[in-house]
Write a protein that holds these residues in place. Structure first.
Motif, PDB file in Angstrom:
ATOM      1  N   PHE A 107     -43.743  12.292  28.219  1.00 45.72           N
ATOM      2  CA  PHE A 107     -45.180  12.238  27.948  1.00 45.72           C
ATOM      3  C   PHE A 107     -45.862  11.693  29.192  1.00 45.72           C
ATOM      4  O   PHE A 107     -45.879  10.488  29.435  1.00 45.72           O
ATOM      5  CB  PHE A 107     -45.441  11.379  26.723  1.00 45.72           C
ATOM      6  CG  PHE A 107     -44.660  11.842  25.522  1.00 45.72           C
ATOM      7  CD1 PHE A 107     -44.783  13.153  25.065  1.00 45.72           C
ATOM      8  CD2 PHE A 107     -43.773  11.004  24.884  1.00 45.72           C
ATOM      9  CE1 PHE A 107     -44.053  13.600  23.979  1.00 45.72           C
ATOM     10  CE2 PHE A 107     -43.039  11.435  23.794  1.00 45.72           C
ATOM     11  CZ  PHE A 107     -43.175  12.738  23.341  1.00 45.72           C
ATOM     12  N   LEU A 121     -39.893   6.045  17.084  1.00 43.14           N
ATOM     13  CA  LEU A 121     -40.814   6.430  16.007  1.00 43.14           C
ATOM     14  C   LEU A 121     -40.103   6.748  14.690  1.00 43.14           C
ATOM     15  O   LEU A 121     -40.632   6.458  13.620  1.00 43.14           O
ATOM     16  CB  LEU A 121     -41.672   7.626  16.442  1.00 43.14           C
ATOM     17  CG  LEU A 121     -42.821   7.253  17.404  1.00 43.14           C
ATOM     18  CD1 LEU A 121     -43.501   8.496  17.938  1.00 43.14           C
ATOM     19  CD2 LEU A 121     -43.836   6.366  16.694  1.00 43.14           C
TER      20      LEU A 121
ATOM     21  N   LYS B 211     -47.746   8.401  18.427  1.00 42.53           N
ATOM     22  CA  LYS B 211     -47.567   9.754  17.886  1.00 42.53           C
ATOM     23  C   LYS B 211     -48.668  10.671  18.401  1.00 42.53           C
ATOM     24  O   LYS B 211     -48.403  11.794  18.832  1.00 42.53           O
ATOM     25  CB  LYS B 211     -47.655   9.732  16.352  1.00 42.53           C
ATOM     26  CG  LYS B 211     -46.379   9.329  15.671  1.00 42.53           C
ATOM     27  CD  LYS B 211     -46.567   9.394  14.154  1.00 42.53           C
ATOM     28  CE  LYS B 211     -45.660   8.391  13.486  1.00 42.53           C
ATOM     29  NZ  LYS B 211     -45.939   8.232  12.067  1.00 42.53           N
ATOM     30  N   TRP B 212     -49.903  10.176  18.355  1.00 41.97           N
ATOM     31  CA  TRP B 212     -51.029  11.005  18.805  1.00 41.97           C
ATOM     32  C   TRP B 212     -50.875  11.364  20.272  1.00 41.97           C
ATOM     33  O   TRP B 212     -51.026  12.512  20.668  1.00 41.97           O
ATOM     34  CB  TRP B 212     -52.353  10.276  18.588  1.00 41.97           C
ATOM     35  CG  TRP B 212     -52.679  10.050  17.147  1.00 41.97           C
ATOM     36  CD1 TRP B 212     -52.224  10.785  16.079  1.00 41.97           C
ATOM     37  CD2 TRP B 212     -53.519   9.030  16.606  1.00 41.97           C
ATOM     38  NE1 TRP B 212     -52.736  10.275  14.915  1.00 41.97           N
ATOM     39  CE2 TRP B 212     -53.529   9.208  15.205  1.00 41.97           C
ATOM     40  CE3 TRP B 212     -54.269   7.993  17.168  1.00 41.97           C
ATOM     41  CZ2 TRP B 212     -54.266   8.377  14.354  1.00 41.97           C
ATOM     42  CZ3 TRP B 212     -54.998   7.164  16.319  1.00 41.97           C
ATOM     43  CH2 TRP B 212     -54.999   7.351  14.931  1.00 41.97           C
ATOM     44  N   MET B 213     -50.558  10.370  21.088  1.00 38.26           N
ATOM     45  CA  MET B 213     -50.462  10.638  22.524  1.00 38.26           C
ATOM     46  C   MET B 213     -49.284  11.560  22.824  1.00 38.26           C
ATOM     47  O   MET B 213     -49.339  12.376  23.737  1.00 38.26           O
ATOM     48  CB  MET B 213     -50.344   9.325  23.295  1.00 38.26           C
ATOM     49  CG  MET B 213     -51.641   8.533  23.274  1.00 38.26           C
ATOM     50  SD  MET B 213     -51.603   7.100  24.361  1.00 38.26           S
ATOM     51  CE  MET B 213     -50.754   5.904  23.364  1.00 38.26           C
ATOM     52  N   ALA B 214     -48.214  11.425  22.028  1.00 36.26           N
ATOM     53  CA  ALA B 214     -47.063  12.310  22.228  1.00 36.26           C
ATOM     54  C   ALA B 214     -47.463  13.757  21.952  1.00 36.26           C
ATOM     55  O   ALA B 214     -47.156  14.662  22.733  1.00 36.26           O
ATOM     56  CB  ALA B 214     -45.909  11.890  21.324  1.00 36.26           C
ATOM     57  N   ARG B 216     -50.443  14.954  22.176  1.00 37.05           N
ATOM     58  CA  ARG B 216     -51.363  15.339  23.244  1.00 37.05           C
ATOM     59  C   ARG B 216     -50.601  15.742  24.509  1.00 37.05           C
ATOM     60  O   ARG B 216     -50.856  16.791  25.089  1.00 37.05           O
ATOM     61  CB  ARG B 216     -52.287  14.154  23.573  1.00 37.05           C
ATOM     62  CG  ARG B 216     -53.153  14.359  24.818  1.00 37.05           C
ATOM     63  CD  ARG B 216     -53.726  13.046  25.293  1.00 37.05           C
ATOM     64  NE  ARG B 216     -52.691  12.155  25.834  1.00 37.05           N
ATOM     65  CZ  ARG B 216     -52.875  10.879  26.138  1.00 37.05           C
ATOM     66  NH1 ARG B 216     -54.044  10.333  25.953  1.00 37.05           N
ATOM     67  NH2 ARG B 216     -51.885  10.141  26.624  1.00 37.05           N
ATOM     68  N   ASP B 217     -49.617  14.917  24.902  1.00 36.95           N
ATOM     69  CA  ASP B 217     -48.964  15.150  26.186  1.00 36.95           C
ATOM     70  C   ASP B 217     -47.977  16.311  26.135  1.00 36.95           C
ATOM     71  O   ASP B 217     -47.827  17.046  27.106  1.00 36.95           O
ATOM     72  CB  ASP B 217     -48.232  13.879  26.647  1.00 36.95           C
ATOM     73  CG  ASP B 217     -49.207  12.855  27.176  1.00 36.95           C
ATOM     74  OD1 ASP B 217     -50.378  13.209  27.345  1.00 36.95           O
ATOM     75  OD2 ASP B 217     -48.789  11.709  27.414  1.00 36.95           O
ATOM     76  N   MET B 218     -47.252  16.464  25.049  1.00 33.14           N
ATOM     77  CA  MET B 218     -46.300  17.574  24.957  1.00 33.14           C
ATOM     78  C   MET B 218     -45.837  17.700  23.517  1.00 33.14           C
ATOM     79  O   MET B 218     -44.982  16.945  23.063  1.00 33.14           O
ATOM     80  CB  MET B 218     -45.103  17.323  25.884  1.00 33.14           C
ATOM     81  CG  MET B 218     -44.250  18.547  26.031  1.00 33.14           C
ATOM     82  SD  MET B 218     -42.854  18.299  27.112  1.00 33.14           S
ATOM     83  CE  MET B 218     -43.491  18.907  28.644  1.00 33.14           C
ATOM     84  N   ILE B 220     -44.069  19.822  21.918  1.00 32.83           N
ATOM     85  CA  ILE B 220     -42.669  20.179  21.649  1.00 32.83           C
ATOM     86  C   ILE B 220     -41.779  18.949  21.743  1.00 32.83           C
ATOM     87  O   ILE B 220     -40.934  18.701  20.877  1.00 32.83           O
ATOM     88  CB  ILE B 220     -42.195  21.263  22.637  1.00 32.83           C
ATOM     89  CG1 ILE B 220     -42.917  22.571  22.314  1.00 32.83           C
ATOM     90  CG2 ILE B 220     -40.696  21.452  22.545  1.00 32.83           C
ATOM     91  CD1 ILE B 220     -42.580  23.690  23.243  1.00 32.83           C
ATOM     92  N   ALA B 221     -41.999  18.161  22.790  1.00 25.22           N
ATOM     93  CA  ALA B 221     -41.200  16.944  22.945  1.00 25.22           C
ATOM     94  C   ALA B 221     -41.511  15.962  21.825  1.00 25.22           C
ATOM     95  O   ALA B 221     -40.630  15.226  21.368  1.00 25.22           O
ATOM     96  CB  ALA B 221     -41.471  16.314  24.304  1.00 25.22           C
ATOM     97  N   ALA B 222     -42.751  15.937  21.370  1.00 22.43           N
ATOM     98  CA  ALA B 222     -43.112  15.041  20.272  1.00 22.43           C
ATOM     99  C   ALA B 222     -42.308  15.387  19.031  1.00 22.43           C
ATOM    100  O   ALA B 222     -41.791  14.513  18.337  1.00 22.43           O
ATOM    101  CB  ALA B 222     -44.607  15.137  19.976  1.00 22.43           C
TER     102      ALA B 222
END
Ligand SMILES: Nc1ncnc2c1ncn2[C@@H]1O[C@H](COP(=O)(O)OP(=O)(O)OP(=O)(O)O)[C@@H](O)[C@H]1O
Ligand SMILES: [Mg+2]
Lengths: 272, 358
Positions: A107, A121, B211-214, B216-218, B220-222
C-alpha cells in the motif's frame, strides 16, 4: 527420506508433519490457454515447498488458485483435511493463508508500520462503534497487535524504516516489508511468489535467512516460487517442477535435479 | 527552535497511537480548542458567524465526510450535494414530526438516515471504480435533488416547495429559526464539528482506517490480506454519508433556515466540497479543515479587498474568484496532490531543523 501419512524427517533433522494442503487434479484455463494441466501435489505441515519451472510454466497461476484469485475449471483444493469450497481471496486469507506477490503489492500511500499492521486485520475484530469511541477494547486491540507487529519488524530488521512511507523505499526493502505484512497475519501457510527476484546476492542471502528463520521459529509452512536454483536447493525440502502447465517432477531437490524431464525443460529441449 | 520533536519519544504504543504524539502539537490543539470554545463565543457577531465561522464549521464536517470516502477509501464521489440534501430533508422531517425531541438528536438522526442512503448509493462501487463510480454518484446527486423537488411529502406539502426550519432550542437557548444568537449557533455547530472530527480521527487511526486505505492503495492486495471489499467500501460510504448528512442538516436548520433544494444542494455543492479536500489534502483530517477554511475565507477576503477596497463590480470579483479557485485546483493536483496538509507537514519538517537545516 521415507514419506508416510504422518510425515517425514528432513536431511537436517526437522520433523515434517501430515498434509496441510493438497491440490488434486487441478486444471485451469484462460480461454484457449491452459495455464495448469491436471496437476496434483501436496504441501505438508512445517515444510518448505518450492515450485519451479521456466517462465510461463503456470507457477504464479498455481499460487493464485491456492489464494482464491483463480478458480480452476477442474480439480479440488483440500486444506486441513477437508475439501475447500470455491472461495474469495479474503476468505482464503481468513483461513490463515498469506502471500506475497511477484510484483510487489504494497500500500504505497501508507507507512511501513501501517502496511505491516494491515497484515493483522484478520485478527482485529472490534466493531465500528468501539473503534469510533476508541475506548477499552479498540485501544487494547491496537496495542496488542502493535506488539506483535513490532516483533516482526524486529525480526526482519526494518525498525529504522518503521515510519517511512513505503513509496520511498528501495526495491529490496519493499520485498522485505511485503514479507513482514504477510508474516503479521501469523499464517499457517505462507505463499511467496519469487521473493528474491531482482535482488543482489547479499539481499538474497538475507531473504533466504529470513525464510529459513520463519520456518524454524514460527513453524510456518511455506510454499515458494523461485528461479534461482541455488536458492531452491538450499531452502526447500521438496520441489514441484512445472513446465507448460504440466507437472514434470516432484521430490527432494536431489531427486529433481537428476530427473531427465526437468533437465530437458531447463536446457530447452524441443517440445513435440 | 520553537517547534521540535527531538527528545519527545513515545514510550508506549498507546502514546504512539495518539492523535498528537508531539507535545507542541498537543498544546497547540488544546489552545485551539480553548479559544474555539471559550473565547470566540464572546466576541462573535452576526457578520462573522454568518459569513465565516458557521459556513466554515459546517463545510468542515462535509469535507471530513467526503475525505473519508475519497481521501481515505479512494472512492470518488460527486454526490455530496445530494447527500447534504438528504441530511437537510431528514432533519426537517424529524423536526416537524417529533417537535418534542431535542434538535441535537434530530441532527444525529439525519446523519444516520443519510448513512443509510449513502450505503444504498454505494452499492455500485463494488462493481465500478474511478471515473465510472464518479458518474454513478453524479446520478445519485441529480436523482436526490429531483426527488426532493418532486415528492411533496418531503417538504410537508408547503406551497413554495421550500422547507423552513422551525424554532428549536437546546438547553433553553434558541439555535434554529429567525431569533437566534450568533454565539449559540456557532457553539451548536462547533460541538458537532468536534464530535465528527473526533470520530473521524478514531476511525482512521485503527483497523477501519487501514482497511479503507488498503482498498484505496490497491484493492487486490487488500483482499489478499483478508479485507472484505464489500464491507470496507460500504462502511466508508456509511461513515462518510453520516458526516455529510450532519453537515446538510446543520446547513439547512442552523445556517440557512430555509432551503430550496436545487439552489442549496445542487451539483456545485458537490464540487465545492470536493475542491476543499483537494486543496486541503486528500486523506487528512487537518486537510479537511484547511480546505474548508480556505474556500470559505477566500471569497470573503477577495470581496472585501476587490469590492470593498478597490471598488470592483461584484460580478467581476466573483469571476475573479472562480479563476483563482480553478488555478489553485490545477496547481494542487499537479504540484501537491496532498494539499495544504502536506505543505504544513513540509513546513514542520523544515521548522524542526531550523535554524540549522543541515
Ligand atoms: N489472468 C490471465 N489471463 C490470461 N492468461 C493468463 C492469466 N494469468 C496467467 N495467464 C497465462 O498462464 C500462463 C502461466 O502464467 P503464470 O504467470 O502462471 O506463469 P509463471 O510460471 O508464474 O511465469 P513467470 O516465471 O514468468 O512468473 C501464461 O501463458 C500466462 O500468459
Ligand atoms: Mg510468476
Amino acid at each position: 527420506m521415507t514419506e508416510t501419512s504422518e510425515g517425514y524427517t528432513t536431511a537436517d533433522g526437522r520433523q515434517i508433519g501430515g498434509v496441510l494442503m493438497e491440490m488434486k487434479n487441478i486444471t485451469l484455463r484462460f480461454g484457449g490457454v491452459t495455464a495448469i494441466k491436471d496437476i496434483s501435489f501436496d504441501i505438508r505441515e512445517g515444510e518448505i515447498r518450492a515450485i519451479i519451472g521456466p517462465n510461463g510454466a503456470g507457477k504464479s497461476s498455481m499460487l493464485n488458485v491456492i489464494s482464491g484469485f483463480y478458480h480452476p475449471q477442474e480439480g479440488e483444493v483440500w486444506f486441513h483435511g477437508s475439501k475447500r469450497p470455491a472461495m474469495k481471496p479474503y476468505q482464503v486469507a481468513q483461513q490463515g493463508i498469506a502471500r506475497t506477490f511477484q510484483n510487489i503489492a504494497l500500500f504505497e500511500g501508507m507507512s511501513v508500520l501501517n502496511n505491516v499492521m494491515t497484515g493483522r486485520l484478520t485478527h482485529m475484530t472490534t466493531n465500528m462503534a468501539q473503534q469510533a469511541m476508541w475506548w477499552g477494547k479498540a485501544e487494547r486491540e491496537e496495542v496488542e497487535n502493535r506488539e506483535i507487529v513490532e516483533k516482526i519488524i524486529d525480526f526482519l530488521e526494518i525498525q529504522h524504516i518503521r515510519k517511512t512511507p513505503v513509496s520511498r523505499l528501495p526495491y529490496g526493502l519493499k520485498k522485505r516489508v511485503e514479507l513482514a505484512r504477510a508474516l503479521a497475519a501469523e499464517p499457517k501457510l505462507l505463499l511467496l511468489d519469487e521473493p528474491m527476484a531482482g535482488m543482489n546476492v547479499e539481499e538474497k542471502e538475507d531473504m533466504s535467512r529470513f525464510i529459513l528463520d520463519v520456518n524454524d521459529e514460527f513453524g510456518t509452512t511455506i510454499a515458494l516460487i523461485e528461479h534461482d536454483m541455488g536458492v531452491v536447493m538450499d531452502l526447500s525440502d521438496r520441489v514441484v517442477v512445472m513446465d507448460y502447465g504440466k507437472k514434470i517432477g516432484d521430490g527432494t531437490p536431489d531427486e529433481v535435479r537428476n530427473n531427465q524431464d526437468v533437465i530437458d525443460a531447463y536446457l530447452g529441449v524441443a517440445h513435440d | 527552535m520553537f517547534y521540535r520533536e527531538a527528545g519527545d519519544f513515545s514510550t508506549t504504543y498507546q502514546a504512539d497511537a495518539q492523535t498528537f504524539p508531539i507535545k507542541y502539537e498537543r498544546w497547540g490543539y488544546y489552545a485551539i480548542l480553548a479559544v474555539a470554545f471559550g473565547v470566540v463565543p464572546f466576541f462573535i457577531n452576526d457578520y462573522w458567524a454568518n459569513a465565516v465561522m458557521i459556513p466554515f464549521l459546517i463545510y468542515a464536517i462535509a469535507a471530513l465526510g467526503l475525505n473519508i470516502l475519497t481521501g481515505y477509501c479512494g472512492q470518488v464521489s460527486l454526490g455530496t450535494g445530494g447527500f447534504m440534501a438528504v441530511g437537510a430533508y431528514a432533519v426537517y422531517k424529524l423536526m416537524t414530526s417529533f417537535p418534542e425531541v431535542n434538535i441535537a438528536f434530530h441532527v444525529l438522526g439525519a446523519g444516520l438516515v443519510t448513512a443509510g442512503v449513502g450505503v444504498l448509493f454505494g452499492l455500485p462501487s463494488l462493481r465500478i471504480k474511478g471515473f465510472y463510480l464518479a458518474v454513478a454518484t453524479l446520478a445519485a446527486q441529480f436523482f436526490l435533488v429531483w426527488l426532493f423537488n418532486k415528492v411533496p411529502w418531503f417538504y410537508n406539502y408547503s406551497a413554495s416547495g421550500q422547507i423552513t426550519a422551525p424554532e428549536r432550542t437546546v438547553f433553553g437557548v434558541v439555535v434554529t429559526g429567525p431569533n437566534t444568537d450568533a454565539a449559540a449557533k456557532y457553539l451548536f455547530c462547533l460541538v458537532f464539528v468536534f464530535l465528527c472530527a473526533w470520530l473521524a480521527r478514531n476511525l482512521t487511526r485503527g483497523s477501519f482506517g487501514r482497511k479503507w486505505m488498503a482498498i484505496r492503495d490497491m484493492d487486490i492486495a487488500a483482499e489478499i490480506i483478508g479485507v472484505y471489499p464489500l464491507a470496507a467500501k460500504l462502511s466508508a460510504f456509511a461513515v462518510s454519508s453520516f458526516f455529510i448528512g450532519v453537515s446538510g442538516a446543520l446547513f439547512f436548520s442552523v445556517y440557512l433556515g430555509a432551503v430550496e433544494v436545487t439552489e442549496a444542494f445542487g451539483i456545485q455543492k458537490s464540487f465545492l466540497v470536493l475542491f476543499m479536500i483537494i486543496i486541503g489534502g486528500l486523506g487528512s483530517i487537518f486537510g479537511s479543515f484547511a480546505g474548508a477554511a480556505f474556500l470559505v475565507l477566500m471569497p470573503v477576503l477577495l470581496k472585501n479587498i476587490l469590492v470593498g477596497q478597490l471598488g470592483w463590480p461584484t460580478d467581476l470579483a466573483t469571476h475573479f474568484e472562480f479563476m483563482i479557485v480553478g488555478a489553485l485546483i490545477v496547481t494542487f493536483l499537479i504540484l501537491e496532490p496532498h494539499g495544504l496538509a502536506q505543505l504544513w507537514r513540509v513546513t514542520k519538517e523544515k521548522l524542526r531543523l531550523w535554524p540549522f537545516p543541515h
